[in-house]
Scaffold this motif. Structure first.
Motif, short mmCIF file in Angstrom:
data_model
loop_
_atom_site.label_atom_id
_atom_site.label_comp_id
_atom_site.label_asym_id
_atom_site.label_seq_id
_atom_site.Cartn_x
_atom_site.Cartn_y
_atom_site.Cartn_z
N SER A 1 0.82 -1.21 0.00
CA SER A 1 0.00 0.00 0.00
C SER A 1 0.86 1.26 0.00
O SER A 1 1.87 1.35 0.69
CB SER A 1 -0.91 -0.01 1.23
OG SER A 1 -1.53 1.24 1.37
N HIS B 1 -0.87 4.03 0.75
CA HIS B 1 -1.70 4.79 1.70
C HIS B 1 -2.17 6.12 1.12
O HIS B 1 -2.39 7.08 1.84
CB HIS B 1 -0.94 5.04 3.01
CG HIS B 1 -0.57 3.78 3.73
ND1 HIS B 1 -1.51 2.96 4.30
CD2 HIS B 1 0.65 3.19 3.94
CE1 HIS B 1 -0.90 1.91 4.86
NE2 HIS B 1 0.41 2.04 4.65
N SER B 2 -2.32 6.14 -0.22
CA SER B 2 -2.73 7.41 -0.85
C SER B 2 -4.14 7.82 -0.43
O SER B 2 -4.37 8.97 -0.03
CB SER B 2 -2.65 7.28 -2.37
OG SER B 2 -3.45 6.18 -2.80
N LEU B 3 -5.07 6.89 -0.49
CA LEU B 3 -6.45 7.21 -0.14
C LEU B 3 -6.57 7.52 1.34
O LEU B 3 -7.18 8.52 1.74
CB LEU B 3 -7.38 6.05 -0.51
CG LEU B 3 -8.85 6.24 -0.10
CD1 LEU B 3 -9.52 7.27 -1.00
CD2 LEU B 3 -9.62 4.93 -0.15
N VAL B 4 -6.01 6.65 2.19
CA VAL B 4 -6.08 6.83 3.64
C VAL B 4 -5.49 8.19 4.03
O VAL B 4 -6.04 8.93 4.84
CB VAL B 4 -5.36 5.68 4.37
CG1 VAL B 4 -5.31 5.94 5.87
CG2 VAL B 4 -6.04 4.35 4.07
N LEU C 1 -8.80 2.24 -7.26
CA LEU C 1 -8.43 2.02 -5.87
C LEU C 1 -7.35 0.95 -5.77
O LEU C 1 -7.37 -0.04 -6.51
CB LEU C 1 -9.65 1.57 -5.06
CG LEU C 1 -10.76 2.59 -4.83
CD1 LEU C 1 -11.94 1.91 -4.16
CD2 LEU C 1 -10.29 3.76 -4.00
N GLU C 2 -6.43 1.12 -4.82
CA GLU C 2 -5.49 0.05 -4.48
C GLU C 2 -6.21 -1.00 -3.64
O GLU C 2 -7.27 -0.74 -3.08
CB GLU C 2 -4.31 0.62 -3.68
CG GLU C 2 -3.41 1.55 -4.45
CD GLU C 2 -2.23 2.01 -3.60
OE1 GLU C 2 -2.11 1.55 -2.44
OE2 GLU C 2 -1.43 2.83 -4.09
N SER D 1 -5.36 -2.17 -0.72
CA SER D 1 -5.45 -1.73 0.67
C SER D 1 -6.52 -0.66 0.84
O SER D 1 -7.20 -0.58 1.87
CB SER D 1 -4.10 -1.20 1.16
OG SER D 1 -3.68 -0.12 0.34
N ASP D 2 -6.68 0.21 -0.19
CA ASP D 2 -7.71 1.26 -0.13
C ASP D 2 -9.10 0.63 -0.09
O ASP D 2 -9.96 1.03 0.70
CB ASP D 2 -7.60 2.19 -1.34
CG ASP D 2 -6.31 3.00 -1.34
OD1 ASP D 2 -5.72 3.15 -0.24
OD2 ASP D 2 -5.90 3.47 -2.40
N VAL E 1 -11.84 0.96 2.89
CA VAL E 1 -13.20 1.48 2.69
C VAL E 1 -14.23 0.46 3.18
O VAL E 1 -15.20 0.82 3.86
CB VAL E 1 -13.44 1.81 1.20
CG1 VAL E 1 -14.91 2.16 0.96
CG2 VAL E 1 -12.56 2.97 0.76
#
Length: 850
Positions: A321, A323-326, A377-378, A380-381, A385
């Motif tokens: 990940s 962690h772009s979205l998080v 989305l990745e 991990s993203d 979610v």
């Protein structure tokens, strides 16, 4: 945590609460727990099979008293000696008869000093609430609303204590009313409720044990009545509501043996579904390696269990990940001051999430997903979610929460769901297929979410619809959800969930089996009553897209084990196709769950121009020969002076109807160019073919009267035959034209439209007639064979076995060969035309030459 929160904690982290270890594993498992300094009880999940859901209600076999109407005779007497009661609690489950608004007495306890010593009465007010009033020592509390008069089962408890005359009324686990001062007055007050009285269920005692009045009697059902000589606390009342008996200080426990039931009162032993949560859950004793049960509300240690492949995929996603979205969500959350959001919305604990936090978190997440620079989305993203959606779907909505916030929460939930099901995320769903077994897990989460919207329903607002593009939910009394074709199906295809039953026959004739695929929207339907699910039968119609030849099948989706993450399977169990059209399928299923129509897709070679021309030529030649033969036969009937009889008249009418239909059929292709002429040709074709089949039915009825039912009266029946032969077709065609005028004719042929239900105005009656005539043929053959056997024995008693068998075979074959075309049974092969072009040739040859 308690069992419920422990189960949710594991599920939110894509795991499951630990199952019972096998016998061979128990000792080593116990040592493992002790090495981690875990002693005593550990929560366990029970192995309840593949369709397991956590039990929140339990079955209770119990006698129910049925008071059908208000009378002055129906009563039930409690055969128990009551001591003096300085404090009392009485509880029962009650189903109120809503047909009357008169006062009803649920129970009355009388002693010689006071007839109205202890009594509970009620009535239905104008607003539809049942109001209760408690009477002690002849003193009356006000009538106060306790539950809705909705015909459902409700639980009530009433309490009273001598000190200050304090009383309370509970309904469905909640305290609805309480006050003090309900006691005797005078120098000796307050006093306990006197003992050694008479306790009557369903009537008001105007004298000790009798003198009942119909207008004050109870009407409805009652069960599980218990009386204690103490005031029960709220927790104990909740336990009693869940059908668990509090034994301490119990004066009267519900039992048929302790009741004197008046003969007109019906007593039914039934399986009662208790409304409260199950109080005891399974635990593993770390020290003794044994199993037991304990209160689910206790806080105990627990262990979350992962499948190895799921755990490895989860760790891999976390390691890869970026962690772009998080990161973007947390940054936006820090700048948001509208509502308090935890420092990291993706790691809040199972008990931290409330409505305000959930609303803020989903608001931020929807904004980031909506405006994201990288729409894909990745892994991990997607997992992050889904974890948040799990937490939000488990939020415990408190009474008095702001309804506007609740509705907004539902809107954000639908939006986030739709955004993660976008087509560009197909590969991401595949990459987490071991952790989350396909996007059907989202359906289960949305189903939970719908239940939170109950407070939005009021008398002024009886329907809610929340939708974001292709995903939506609706709730009236039935909660419905839909996932449009464009959203869920693409992700299902990406995860391999679409390919079901790949071992179906590979090919047949001109068709080649391709796959089974979800071909419609996915819907979820549940019936709710008092926030509890009720299973019921469902009939639904779903539209589907067609690119190949398909065989539609009605499916429902079962989730496996205790968690939707564990995946599920499509099954036809309990579902059947009601009607199937090229663009839609109607299904009937015997219980509620998630539904879709799955299509078995076949590739079918289109008929070539040469094949179409050959079929048309065969039709023209066959109908031409048949038309000539019919006309010659008709002339012979008239010319050679065949004696008039029922049989002759029926034959003439059948000949005329068939000849007219085949003449029109031969020239119907020429009428295609003119819309009005084509419409008229279609109507007359419908009429004459319908008439031909009606006269075939008459042929069958006539045959039955002559061969099978030989004792029937031979009076003139021609009026009935004419009504059947011509009247019935005229009615069918007339009604069809009146109801389906604009969609009567097919697009490319002068015949009925097979794309709509109009075709059933022909196919339906034909199938009925063929069924009747098949039965007639069967009976005629039986009679003929029996007659031939008797004749053979009489005329040639010493004939060989081979000769007798030959006679019987001919006796069977002759009526079949003669009657198959006369009764129209050659049309049965028309059902097989879609399978292969060979059947199309067989069908045309048989029926054009009929």
């Amino acid at each position: 945590l308690d069992w419920w929160h422990a189960d949710r904690y594991c599920e939110q982290r894509f795991a499951q609460l630990l199952f019972e270890p096998q016998e061979s594993e128990q000792a080593s498992f116990s040592k493992l727990l002790q090495s981690h300094h875990i002693r005593g009880s550990v929560w366990l999940n029970e192995r309840d099979g593949v369709l397991h859901k956590p039990k929140r209600r339990r079955d209770h076999i119990v006698p129910v008293l049925v008071f059908r109407d208000k009378t002055d005779t129906k009563y039930v007497k409690v055969l128990s000696d009551f001591p003096a009661l300085p404090a009392v609690t009485a509880c029962a489950h009650l189903q109120w008869d809503t047909r009357t608004q008169e006062i009803a007495t649920i129970f009355s306890y009388a002693v010689p000093a006071f007839i109205n010593e202890f009594q509970l009465r009620g009535f239905v007010d104008e607003e539809g609430f049942v109001r209760f009033a408690l009477i002690v020592h002849g003193h009356h509390s006000p009538y106060l609303p306790v539950f809705r008069a909705d015909g459902h089962w409700h639980h009530f408890c009433v309490t009273w204590q001598q000190e200050n005359g304090t009383w309370a009324i509970y309904a469905d686990g909640k305290r609805r009313a309480s006050a003090s001062g309900l006691c005797a007055v005078g120098p000796s007050a307050p006093q306990a409720i006197y003992g050694r009285g008479t306790f009557i269920i369903g009537q008001d005692q105007d004298s000790l044990g009798g003198t009942f009045m119909a207008k004050e009697s109870f009407s409805g059902n009652i069960t599980d009545l218990h009386v204690w000589q103490k005031v029960l606390g709220a927790e104990q009342i909740e336990k009693v509501r869940s059908c668990w008996v509090v034994e301490q200080d119990l004066v009267f426990g519900w039992s048929s043996n302790a009741l004197e039931v008046e003969r007109t009162v019906q007593e039914v032993t039934t399986q009662f579904l208790c409304p409260g949560p199950v109080e005891e859950c399974r635990v593993f004793e770390a020290g003794s390696s044994g199993f037991s049960y304990t209160s689910c509300l206790q806080s105990l240690p627990f262990i979350c269990r992962y499948r190895k492949d799921a755990y490895r995929q989860l760790k891999k996603a976390q390691l890869e990940s970026s962690h772009s979205l998080v990161g973007r969500v947390n940054m936006l959350a820090e700048r948001t001051v509208v509502s308090p959001i935890p420092e990291n919305v993706f790691t809040s604990d199972v008990q931290d999430m409330n409505l305000s936090v959930a609303l803020g978190a989903l608001d931020v997440l929807a904004t980031v997903l909506r405006e994201g620079e990288t729409p894909v989305l990745e892994s991990s993203d997607l997992l992050a979610v889904l974890q948040l959606l799990k937490q939000v779907s488990d939020v415990e909505i408190q009474e008095g929460e702001e309804l506007k916030m609740l509705e907004q929460l539902g809107q954000y939930y639908m939006e986030v769901t739709e955004l993660i099901l976008e087509e560009q995320n197909i590969e991401t769903w595949s990459s987490v297929s071991q952790v989350i077994r396909g996007p059907m897990a989202v359906v289960e989460l949305c189903t939970r979410m719908v239940s939170h919207l109950a407070p939005l329903l009021t008398t002024g607002r009886t329907k809610i619809t929340i939708q974001h593009r292709n995903v939506g939910l609706r709730r009236v009394m039935v909660k419905n959800m839909w996932f449009g074709y464009g959203s869920l199906q693409r992700c299902l295809s990406g995860t391999g969930s679409s390919a079901v039953f790949q071992d179906v026959a590979a090919s047949d004739g001109g068709q080649r089996y391709l796959s089974t695929t979800v071909g419609t929207a996915v819907i979820s339907s549940t019936l709710l009553s008092d926030y509890q699910e009720i299973s019921t039968s469902v009939r639904y119609r779903l539209q589907h897209r067609i690119q190949w030849v398909v065989i539609p099948m009605c499916f429902l989706f079962f989730f496996l084990h205790v968690s939707p993450d564990a995946g599920g399977m499509w099954s036809t169990a309990g579902c059947s196709v009601v009607t199937s059209l090229p663009d839609s399928t109607a299904c009937f299923c015997n219980h509620t769950t998630n539904f879709a129509v799955l299509l078995q897709v076949y590739e079918m070679q289109q008929r070539t121009t040469k094949e179409e021309l050959t079929l048309q030529t065969l039709t023209f030649i066959g109908c031409g020969i048949s038309f000539c033969a019919l006309i010659v036969t008709f002339i012979l009937f008239l010319a050679v002076g065949v004696p008039k009889s029922e049989r002759t008249t029926v034959h003439k009418n059948l000949i005329f109807a068939l000849a007219a239909a085949e003449a029109l059929l031969m020239f119907s292709e020429l009428a295609k160019t003119n819309e009005v002429v084509c419409f008229m040709v279609t109507a007359f074709l419908h009429l004459f073919f319908m008439a031909a089949f009606s006269w075939m039915l008459v042929e069958g009825l006539l045959l039955w009267s002559k061969v099978v039912a030989v004792n029937m009266s031979e009076d003139r029946r021609m009026k009935f035959y004419y009504v059947t032969g011509w009247g019935l077709p005229v009615i069918i065609v007339g009604v069809t034209l009146a109801t389906s005028f604009n969609k009567y004719v097919a697009d490319n042929h002068c015949w009925l439209n097979v794309q709509t239900n109009v075709i059933w105005a022909f196919v339906g009656p034909v199938l009925f007639i063929l069924a009747v005539n098949t039965f007639v043929l069967f009976r005629v053959v039986m009679v003929t064979v029996s007659s031939a056997r008797r004749r053979s024995k009489m005329l040639t008693p010493n004939s060989s076995l081979e000769n007798q068998i030959g006679i019987q075979i001919w006796a069977t074959a002759k009526p079949i060969l003669v009657l198959l075309p006369v009764l129209g049974l050659t049309w049965v092969c028309g059902v097989l035309v879609h399978l292969s072009i060979i059947w199309a040739y067989v069908f045309i040859v048989l029926n054009s030459l009929q």
